[in-house]
Design a protein around this motif. Structure first.
Motif, PDB file in Angstrom:
ATOM      1  N   THR A  11      42.346  28.198  17.553  1.00 18.25           N
ATOM      2  CA  THR A  11      41.422  27.892  18.647  1.00 18.25           C
ATOM      3  C   THR A  11      42.214  27.577  19.912  1.00 18.25           C
ATOM      4  OG1 THR A  11      39.875  26.943  17.047  1.00 18.25           O
ATOM      5  CG2 THR A  11      39.485  26.448  19.364  1.00 18.25           C
ATOM      6  N   ILE A  12      41.893  28.287  21.002  1.00 20.29           N
ATOM      7  CA  ILE A  12      42.520  28.022  22.299  1.00 20.29           C
ATOM      8  C   ILE A  12      41.447  27.521  23.259  1.00 20.29           C
ATOM      9  CG2 ILE A  12      43.721  29.029  24.273  1.00 20.29           C
ATOM     10  CD1 ILE A  12      45.040  31.007  22.443  1.00 20.29           C
ATOM     11  N   LYS A  13      41.635  26.312  23.803  1.00 28.14           N
ATOM     12  CA  LYS A  13      40.727  25.754  24.789  1.00 28.14           C
ATOM     13  C   LYS A  13      41.328  25.965  26.176  1.00 28.14           C
ATOM     14  CE  LYS A  13      38.880  22.235  21.659  1.00 28.14           C
ATOM     15  NZ  LYS A  13      38.679  20.784  21.408  1.00 28.14           N
ATOM     16  N   LEU A  14      40.523  26.535  27.080  1.00 28.93           N
ATOM     17  CA  LEU A  14      40.990  26.844  28.420  1.00 28.93           C
ATOM     18  C   LEU A  14      40.608  25.742  29.399  1.00 28.93           C
ATOM     19  CD1 LEU A  14      40.061  30.649  28.546  1.00 28.93           C
ATOM     20  CD2 LEU A  14      42.182  29.581  27.770  1.00 28.93           C
ATOM     21  N   THR A  15      41.254  25.752  30.519  1.00 31.99           N
ATOM     22  CA  THR A  15      41.002  24.717  31.528  1.00 31.99           C
ATOM     23  C   THR A  15      39.618  24.817  32.146  1.00 31.99           C
ATOM     24  OG1 THR A  15      42.046  26.159  33.166  1.00 31.99           O
ATOM     25  CG2 THR A  15      43.453  24.501  32.111  1.00 31.99           C
ATOM     26  N   ASN A  16      38.987  26.005  32.067  1.00 32.68           N
ATOM     27  CA  ASN A  16      37.645  26.157  32.641  1.00 32.68           C
ATOM     28  C   ASN A  16      36.546  25.790  31.647  1.00 32.68           C
ATOM     29  OD1 ASN A  16      37.685  28.270  30.869  1.00 32.68           O
ATOM     30  ND2 ASN A  16      37.320  29.872  32.384  1.00 32.68           N
ATOM     31  N   GLY A  17      36.944  25.301  30.453  1.00 30.99           N
ATOM     32  CA  GLY A  17      35.972  24.879  29.461  1.00 30.99           C
ATOM     33  C   GLY A  17      35.679  25.909  28.401  1.00 30.99           C
ATOM     34  N   SER A  18      36.151  27.150  28.556  1.00 29.82           N
ATOM     35  CA  SER A  18      35.914  28.194  27.555  1.00 29.82           C
ATOM     36  C   SER A  18      36.784  27.960  26.328  1.00 29.82           C
ATOM     37  CB  SER A  18      36.211  29.581  28.136  1.00 29.82           C
ATOM     38  OG  SER A  18      35.396  29.833  29.253  1.00 29.82           O
ATOM     39  N   VAL A  19      36.319  28.485  25.191  1.00 31.51           N
ATOM     40  CA  VAL A  19      37.042  28.372  23.924  1.00 31.51           C
ATOM     41  C   VAL A  19      37.167  29.770  23.327  1.00 31.51           C
ATOM     42  CG1 VAL A  19      37.096  27.352  21.623  1.00 31.51           C
ATOM     43  CG2 VAL A  19      36.149  26.055  23.539  1.00 31.51           C
ATOM     44  N   ILE A  20      38.378  30.118  22.872  1.00 33.38           N
ATOM     45  CA  ILE A  20      38.627  31.426  22.263  1.00 33.38           C
ATOM     46  C   ILE A  20      39.038  31.197  20.817  1.00 33.38           C
ATOM     47  CG2 ILE A  20      39.980  33.549  22.364  1.00 33.38           C
ATOM     48  CD1 ILE A  20      40.439  32.980  25.327  1.00 33.38           C
ATOM     49  N   TYR A  21      38.372  31.926  19.886  1.00 35.83           N
ATOM     50  CA  TYR A  21      38.669  31.817  18.472  1.00 35.83           C
ATOM     51  C   TYR A  21      39.333  33.107  17.995  1.00 35.83           C
ATOM     52  CZ  TYR A  21      35.132  28.168  18.934  1.00 35.83           C
ATOM     53  OH  TYR A  21      34.410  27.092  19.338  1.00 35.83           O
ATOM     54  N   GLY A  22      40.290  32.988  17.120  1.00 41.15           N
ATOM     55  CA  GLY A  22      40.931  34.173  16.577  1.00 41.15           C
ATOM     56  C   GLY A  22      42.236  33.834  15.885  1.00 41.15           C
ATOM     57  N   HIS A  23      43.185  34.789  15.915  1.00 41.23           N
ATOM     58  CA  HIS A  23      44.486  34.602  15.267  1.00 41.23           C
ATOM     59  C   HIS A  23      45.586  34.809  16.297  1.00 41.23           C
ATOM     60  CE1 HIS A  23      47.778  34.848  12.447  1.00 41.23           C
ATOM     61  NE2 HIS A  23      48.080  36.061  12.895  1.00 41.23           N
ATOM     62  N   ILE A  24      46.398  33.794  16.499  1.00 43.31           N
ATOM     63  CA  ILE A  24      47.495  33.892  17.458  1.00 43.31           C
ATOM     64  C   ILE A  24      48.589  34.767  16.853  1.00 43.31           C
ATOM     65  CG2 ILE A  24      49.293  32.612  18.673  1.00 43.31           C
ATOM     66  CD1 ILE A  24      47.374  30.270  18.870  1.00 43.31           C
ATOM     67  N   SER A  25      48.874  35.898  17.532  1.00 37.28           N
ATOM     68  CA  SER A  25      49.878  36.827  17.023  1.00 37.28           C
ATOM     69  C   SER A  25      51.255  36.594  17.641  1.00 37.28           C
ATOM     70  CB  SER A  25      49.436  38.270  17.285  1.00 37.28           C
ATOM     71  OG  SER A  25      49.250  38.496  18.674  1.00 37.28           O
ATOM     72  N   ARG A  26      51.307  36.030  18.854  1.00 38.87           N
ATOM     73  CA  ARG A  26      52.605  35.769  19.484  1.00 38.87           C
ATOM     74  C   ARG A  26      52.455  34.695  20.545  1.00 38.87           C
ATOM     75  NH1 ARG A  26      53.692  40.400  21.588  1.00 38.87           N
ATOM     76  NH2 ARG A  26      53.811  39.970  23.822  1.00 38.87           N
ATOM     77  N   GLU A  27      53.515  33.844  20.678  1.00 41.25           N
ATOM     78  CA  GLU A  27      53.546  32.823  21.713  1.00 41.25           C
ATOM     79  C   GLU A  27      54.821  32.994  22.531  1.00 41.25           C
ATOM     80  OE1 GLU A  27      51.686  29.341  18.921  1.00 41.25           O
ATOM     81  OE2 GLU A  27      52.415  28.765  20.907  1.00 41.25           O
ATOM     82  N   ASP A  28      54.660  33.205  23.850  1.00 36.67           N
ATOM     83  CA  ASP A  28      55.787  33.306  24.763  1.00 36.67           C
ATOM     84  C   ASP A  28      55.827  32.079  25.669  1.00 36.67           C
ATOM     85  OD1 ASP A  28      55.153  36.842  25.165  1.00 36.67           O
ATOM     86  OD2 ASP A  28      56.373  35.785  23.681  1.00 36.67           O
ATOM     87  N   ILE A  29      56.837  32.013  26.489  1.00 32.32           N
ATOM     88  CA  ILE A  29      56.984  30.860  27.378  1.00 32.32           C
ATOM     89  C   ILE A  29      55.838  30.799  28.380  1.00 32.32           C
ATOM     90  CG2 ILE A  29      58.446  29.830  29.158  1.00 32.32           C
ATOM     91  CD1 ILE A  29      60.864  30.954  27.709  1.00 32.32           C
ATOM     92  N   ASP A  30      55.423  31.979  28.870  1.00 34.80           N
ATOM     93  CA  ASP A  30      54.415  32.004  29.930  1.00 34.80           C
ATOM     94  C   ASP A  30      53.032  32.431  29.471  1.00 34.80           C
ATOM     95  OD1 ASP A  30      55.053  35.309  31.344  1.00 34.80           O
ATOM     96  OD2 ASP A  30      55.286  34.521  29.308  1.00 34.80           O
ATOM     97  N   LYS A  31      52.868  32.826  28.205  1.00 30.88           N
ATOM     98  CA  LYS A  31      51.564  33.315  27.745  1.00 30.88           C
ATOM     99  C   LYS A  31      51.448  33.190  26.232  1.00 30.88           C
ATOM    100  CE  LYS A  31      53.188  38.082  27.404  1.00 30.88           C
ATOM    101  NZ  LYS A  31      53.049  39.480  27.876  1.00 30.88           N
ATOM    102  N   VAL A  32      50.195  33.273  25.766  1.00 26.65           N
ATOM    103  CA  VAL A  32      49.879  33.291  24.332  1.00 26.65           C
ATOM    104  C   VAL A  32      48.998  34.505  24.075  1.00 26.65           C
ATOM    105  CG1 VAL A  32      48.731  32.094  22.438  1.00 26.65           C
ATOM    106  CG2 VAL A  32      50.044  30.796  24.116  1.00 26.65           C
ATOM    107  N   ILE A  33      49.323  35.268  23.042  1.00 33.62           N
ATOM    108  CA  ILE A  33      48.534  36.448  22.684  1.00 33.62           C
ATOM    109  C   ILE A  33      47.722  36.117  21.435  1.00 33.62           C
ATOM    110  CG2 ILE A  33      48.616  38.846  21.912  1.00 33.62           C
ATOM    111  CD1 ILE A  33      51.095  39.212  23.616  1.00 33.62           C
TER     112      ILE A  33
END
Length: 327
Positions: free
Chosen positions: A25-47
């Motif tokens: 679960t990824i919670k965004l600063t605008n209040g949105s929530v994204i559900y799924g499977h994190i496949s990769r995490e970089d310094i500047d982004k998450v996929i």
């Protein structure tokens, strides 16, 4: 030993259920929530790959928090997006990132809309007094393409299916059931699906069987052919989380009967008889489809009796069990 079996059973159940129970679960600063499977995490982004199989790249500066392995509780948020061209797009909010908004519209098609083309977004359609939440315009140049459809081909809302089927049928009429027993059924179908949920289908099948009786001075052979030509209204429970899709159907059609009988006397003299009739019937069915494979159970019954070689048959319908391919 029983304890070992119990542990093995629990392990299998956890493996089977874990895809549905665990989710990132990824919670965004605008209040949105994204559900799924994190496949990769970089310094500047998450996929993250969401539950529709779509890969999303989320900048780190838009992420409030990340929870891994938690049970996902979907909260579908309905929105109205007004474009700068004056067009309104309604649907359920799927993803709100830095440059675009992705929604699933009322026909089930996903659309990705550039924020540079958005005038405002109204949240919570159930509350007519809700004030519009305006999305800030970005510096990207406006494009002539206001929305991008990102649904996969499998998610087309209107499409045709061509099907081939084979199976067995047990006839309702006791006389025919005793004479022929179970017989082979094969056929084809064309189905038009609307919104990938409701369908109307045209189906042609053919039941056939033979039997033979040997008396003292006569050999009697029977052959029967029943050809249903039917229309069926379908409903299927479509879900991105289900690989096996259940469906149901009700329909009506015309059933054509052709029966032949041949008597052979003393191995050299023959008499041949034939009878044909047709009757209107009703049918109901249910089945399961996995990709292009399907299995189905169908029951049919007639409104009136039909006439064959040796008299009146009360019902030339029956129970049909089969399967096949749909393309």
């Amino acid at each position: 030993m029983k304890r070992i079996y119990g542990l093995l059973l629990i392990g299998v159940l956890l493996i089977l259920l874990s895809p549905n129970l665990l989710s990132d679960t990824i919670k965004l600063t605008n209040g949105s929530v994204i559900y799924g499977h994190i496949s990769r995490e970089d310094i500047d982004k998450v996929i993250i790959v969401d539950q529709n199989g779509i890969e999303n790249s989320i900048p780190r500066d838009l992420i409030l928090s990340i929870d891994k392995g938690l049970e996902a509780k979907k909260e579908v948020q309905k929105v109205i997006i007004t474009l700068k061209s004056g067009i309104e797009v309604k649907g359920s909010l799927i993803l709100d990132d830095a440059n675009s908004v992705t929604i699933k519209d009322e026909t089930g098609i996903e659309k990705k809309i550039a924020k540079s083309n958005i005038l405002d977004i109204v949240i919570d359609l159930d509350n007519p007094n809700e004030k519009p939440i305006t999305i800030q315009s970005y510096e990207e140049p406006e494009t002539d393409i206001e929305t991008e459809i990102v649904a996969s081909p499998a998610e087309k809302t209107n499409k045709f299916n061509l099907g081939l089927k084979i199976g067995y049928q047990q006839l309702n009429c006791d006389i025919l059931s005793d004479r022929y027993g179970k017989g082979l059924v094969f056929g084809g179908e064309v189905i038009l699906w609307l919104h990938n949920k409701y369908g109307i289908g045209f189906n042609v099948e053919r039941y056939s069987n033979k039997s033979e009786y040997d008396y003292d001075d006569i050999v009697r052979k029977y052959e029967i052919y029943i050809t249903p030509v039917t229309l069926t209204a379908y409903y299927k429970k479509q879900s991105f989380n289900y690989k096996i899709i259940p469906y149901f159907g009700l329909g009506i059609g015309q059933y054509f009967l052709n029966e032949e009988m041949t008597d052979t006397y003393w191995d050299y003299y023959e008499q041949w008889y034939e009878a044909s009739d047709s009757e209107t019937g009703f049918h109901c069915l249910c089945g399961f489809q996995y990709k292009i494979l399907f299995v189905e159970i169908k029951y049919s019954t007639m409104f009136k009796s039909s006439w064959g070689i040796e008299g009146e048959y009360d019902d030339i319908g029956g129970l049909n069990i089969g399967g096949g391919l749909r393309f």
